[in-house]
Write an enzyme that holds these catalytic residues in place. Sequence first.
Site, PDB file in Angstrom:
ATOM      1  N   ARG A   1      53.563  79.657  26.101  1.00 20.28           N
ATOM      2  CA  ARG A   1      53.866  81.076  25.873  1.00 20.28           C
ATOM      3  C   ARG A   1      52.593  81.880  25.635  1.00 20.28           C
ATOM      4  O   ARG A   1      52.546  83.089  25.848  1.00 20.28           O
ATOM      5  CB  ARG A   1      54.772  81.244  24.643  1.00 20.28           C
ATOM      6  CG  ARG A   1      56.166  80.666  24.786  1.00 20.28           C
ATOM      7  CD  ARG A   1      57.020  81.113  23.608  1.00 20.28           C
ATOM      8  NE  ARG A   1      58.219  80.318  23.444  1.00 20.28           N
ATOM      9  CZ  ARG A   1      59.363  80.538  24.060  1.00 20.28           C
ATOM     10  NH1 ARG A   1      59.467  81.516  24.923  1.00 20.28           N
ATOM     11  NH2 ARG A   1      60.418  79.774  23.832  1.00 20.28           N
TER      12      ARG A   1
ATOM     13  N   ASP B   1      58.010  80.031  28.506  1.00 17.46           N
ATOM     14  CA  ASP B   1      57.663  78.672  28.069  1.00 17.46           C
ATOM     15  C   ASP B   1      58.119  77.595  29.039  1.00 17.46           C
ATOM     16  O   ASP B   1      58.992  77.825  29.882  1.00 17.46           O
ATOM     17  CB  ASP B   1      58.314  78.382  26.705  1.00 17.46           C
ATOM     18  CG  ASP B   1      59.811  78.125  26.835  1.00 17.46           C
ATOM     19  OD1 ASP B   1      60.502  78.968  27.452  1.00 17.46           O
ATOM     20  OD2 ASP B   1      60.288  77.077  26.359  1.00 17.46           O
TER      21      ASP B   1
ATOM     22  N   GLU C   1      63.581  91.974  28.201  1.00 14.50           N
ATOM     23  CA  GLU C   1      63.702  90.558  28.548  1.00 14.50           C
ATOM     24  C   GLU C   1      62.451  90.093  29.298  1.00 14.50           C
ATOM     25  O   GLU C   1      61.772  90.898  29.945  1.00 14.50           O
ATOM     26  CB  GLU C   1      64.968  90.395  29.420  1.00 14.50           C
ATOM     27  CG  GLU C   1      65.236  89.036  29.988  1.00 14.50           C
ATOM     28  CD  GLU C   1      65.505  87.952  28.951  1.00 14.50           C
ATOM     29  OE1 GLU C   1      64.707  87.839  28.007  1.00 14.50           O
ATOM     30  OE2 GLU C   1      66.475  87.203  29.110  1.00 14.50           O
ATOM     31  N   ASP C   2      62.149  88.800  29.216  1.00 13.65           N
ATOM     32  CA  ASP C   2      60.994  88.280  29.943  1.00 13.65           C
ATOM     33  C   ASP C   2      61.290  88.141  31.438  1.00 13.65           C
ATOM     34  O   ASP C   2      60.524  88.586  32.277  1.00 13.65           O
ATOM     35  CB  ASP C   2      60.522  86.932  29.354  1.00 13.65           C
ATOM     36  CG  ASP C   2      61.651  85.919  29.172  1.00 13.65           C
ATOM     37  OD1 ASP C   2      62.804  86.199  29.572  1.00 13.65           O
ATOM     38  OD2 ASP C   2      61.376  84.833  28.624  1.00 13.65           O
TER      39      ASP C   2
ATOM     40  N   ASP D   1      66.777  85.633  36.119  1.00 13.06           N
ATOM     41  CA  ASP D   1      66.862  84.559  37.102  1.00 13.06           C
ATOM     42  C   ASP D   1      68.221  84.716  37.798  1.00 13.06           C
ATOM     43  O   ASP D   1      68.345  85.486  38.740  1.00 13.06           O
ATOM     44  CB  ASP D   1      66.708  83.246  36.314  1.00 13.06           C
ATOM     45  CG  ASP D   1      66.571  82.018  37.178  1.00 13.06           C
ATOM     46  OD1 ASP D   1      67.106  82.016  38.279  1.00 13.06           O
ATOM     47  OD2 ASP D   1      65.937  81.048  36.745  1.00 13.06           O
TER      48      ASP D   1
ATOM     49  N   LYS E   1      62.384  84.312  22.261  1.00 17.77           N
ATOM     50  CA  LYS E   1      61.009  84.586  21.923  1.00 17.77           C
ATOM     51  C   LYS E   1      60.245  85.103  23.132  1.00 17.77           C
ATOM     52  O   LYS E   1      59.168  85.652  23.017  1.00 17.77           O
ATOM     53  CB  LYS E   1      60.337  83.290  21.448  1.00 17.77           C
ATOM     54  CG  LYS E   1      61.007  82.642  20.278  1.00 17.77           C
ATOM     55  CD  LYS E   1      60.378  81.235  20.020  1.00 17.77           C
ATOM     56  CE  LYS E   1      61.447  80.262  19.741  1.00 17.77           C
ATOM     57  NZ  LYS E   1      60.995  78.865  19.747  1.00 17.77           N
ATOM     58  N   GLY E   2      60.814  84.892  24.308  1.00 16.30           N
ATOM     59  CA  GLY E   2      60.087  85.120  25.558  1.00 16.30           C
ATOM     60  C   GLY E   2      59.554  86.519  25.771  1.00 16.30           C
ATOM     61  O   GLY E   2      58.504  86.706  26.374  1.00 16.30           O
TER      62      GLY E   2
ATOM     63  N   PHE F   1      59.341  78.268  39.116  1.00 17.69           N
ATOM     64  CA  PHE F   1      59.404  78.219  37.663  1.00 17.69           C
ATOM     65  C   PHE F   1      58.056  78.664  37.110  1.00 17.69           C
ATOM     66  O   PHE F   1      57.033  78.038  37.381  1.00 17.69           O
ATOM     67  CB  PHE F   1      59.756  76.811  37.166  1.00 17.69           C
ATOM     68  CG  PHE F   1      59.977  76.772  35.685  1.00 17.69           C
ATOM     69  CD1 PHE F   1      61.208  77.142  35.154  1.00 17.69           C
ATOM     70  CD2 PHE F   1      58.957  76.395  34.827  1.00 17.69           C
ATOM     71  CE1 PHE F   1      61.419  77.136  33.775  1.00 17.69           C
ATOM     72  CE2 PHE F   1      59.154  76.386  33.448  1.00 17.69           C
ATOM     73  CZ  PHE F   1      60.389  76.751  32.922  1.00 17.69           C
ATOM     74  N   VAL F   2      58.069  79.772  36.358  1.00 14.01           N
ATOM     75  CA  VAL F   2      56.811  80.337  35.870  1.00 14.01           C
ATOM     76  C   VAL F   2      56.683  80.186  34.354  1.00 14.01           C
ATOM     77  O   VAL F   2      57.683  80.087  33.643  1.00 14.01           O
ATOM     78  CB  VAL F   2      56.676  81.832  36.264  1.00 14.01           C
ATOM     79  CG1 VAL F   2      56.497  81.974  37.762  1.00 14.01           C
ATOM     80  CG2 VAL F   2      57.869  82.649  35.792  1.00 14.01           C
TER      81      VAL F   2
HETATM   82  P1  5GP Z   1      69.260  83.759  33.828  1.00  9.77           P
HETATM   83  O1  5GP Z   1      70.421  83.797  32.870  1.00  9.77           O
HETATM   84  O2  5GP Z   1      68.934  85.100  34.428  1.00  9.77           O
HETATM   85  O3  5GP Z   1      69.484  82.708  34.881  1.00  9.77           O
HETATM   86  O4  5GP Z   1      68.016  83.211  33.032  1.00  9.77           O
HETATM   87  C1  5GP Z   1      67.286  83.982  32.174  1.00  9.77           C
HETATM   88  C2  5GP Z   1      66.534  83.146  31.171  1.00  9.77           C
HETATM   89  O5  5GP Z   1      66.166  81.894  31.734  1.00  9.77           O
HETATM   90  C3  5GP Z   1      65.247  83.799  30.757  1.00  9.77           C
HETATM   91  O6  5GP Z   1      65.411  84.534  29.570  1.00  9.77           O
HETATM   92  C4  5GP Z   1      64.312  82.619  30.533  1.00  9.77           C
HETATM   93  O7  5GP Z   1      64.421  82.178  29.211  1.00  9.77           O
HETATM   94  C5  5GP Z   1      64.844  81.543  31.438  1.00  9.77           C
HETATM   95  N1  5GP Z   1      64.120  81.429  32.723  1.00  9.77           N
HETATM   96  C6  5GP Z   1      64.545  81.752  33.954  1.00  9.77           C
HETATM   97  N2  5GP Z   1      63.625  81.516  34.897  1.00  9.77           N
HETATM   98  C7  5GP Z   1      62.550  81.039  34.232  1.00  9.77           C
HETATM   99  C8  5GP Z   1      61.228  80.638  34.653  1.00  9.77           C
HETATM  100  O8  5GP Z   1      60.825  80.668  35.818  1.00  9.77           O
HETATM  101  N3  5GP Z   1      60.395  80.220  33.668  1.00  9.77           N
HETATM  102  C9  5GP Z   1      60.763  80.173  32.350  1.00  9.77           C
HETATM  103  N4  5GP Z   1      59.859  79.743  31.501  1.00  9.77           N
HETATM  104  N5  5GP Z   1      61.980  80.543  31.934  1.00  9.77           N
HETATM  105  C10 5GP Z   1      62.864  80.978  32.854  1.00  9.77           C
END
Ligand code: 5GP
Length: 181
Positions: free
Chosen positions: A166, A160, A100-101, A104, A45-46, A153-154
């Site tokens: 959100r 969310d 994508e939102d 990370d 949903k992000g 962490f944002v």
């Molecule tokens: P990755 O697989 O790149 O480690 O993580 C990506 C997903 O992790 C994003 O789609 C999101 O849902 C979640 N995520 C990563 N960092 C954050 C953050 O700082 N805040 C939030 N709310 N979600 C995050």
Amino acid sequence: MRSIEEDVLKVLITKEEIDERCAELAEQLHRDYQDENPIFLCILKGAMPFMAKMLDHLKFKMQIECIRVKSYDGMNSTGSVKIDDFNFDLIKDRHVILVEDIIDTGLTMKKTSDLFKEKGVKSLEILALLNKPVLNKVPLNPKYIGFEIPNEFVIGFGLDYDEQYRNLPYVGVLKPEVVKH
Ligand code: 5GP
């Protein structure tokens, strides 16, 4: 009435900054895709508010599809992704842009983009509102990034914390006392 804004420690990226940056990204996408009728694949949903904001600025022929990819549990990366049912015929021989939102570790996007490449897309690029480069673990090279942010962490603008926040119109950081430890 109590507002969720009271839980916010600081605003990292304002609504105005997001809007301005989305306009710039749309210009770049226009140059690259104006004659291609690409499919924007919004990751629920992000990425919903980000996709919606991009739509304000995208003026060329395009389509939207949505997918659900789950990778996070509370504030911890689970390291695995889950993609719900999707009709992959829709993206065969098409130019696809994954929306994508936040990136990370990059694992979610890597696994998702590999899967779509296997399903026969014509091309695939990544459009992400936020990137945390210090945490990027896998080679990804996302082509379209809104903002690079530090390792915090944002929440807000689609992002969310346990399904809350959100609906904040900006990207921010929560007060420590709000976060469960
Ligand atoms: P990755 O697989 O790149 O480690 O993580 C990506 C997903 O992790 C994003 O789609 C999101 O849902 C979640 N995520 C990563 N960092 C954050 C953050 O700082 N805040 C939030 N709310 N979600 C995050």
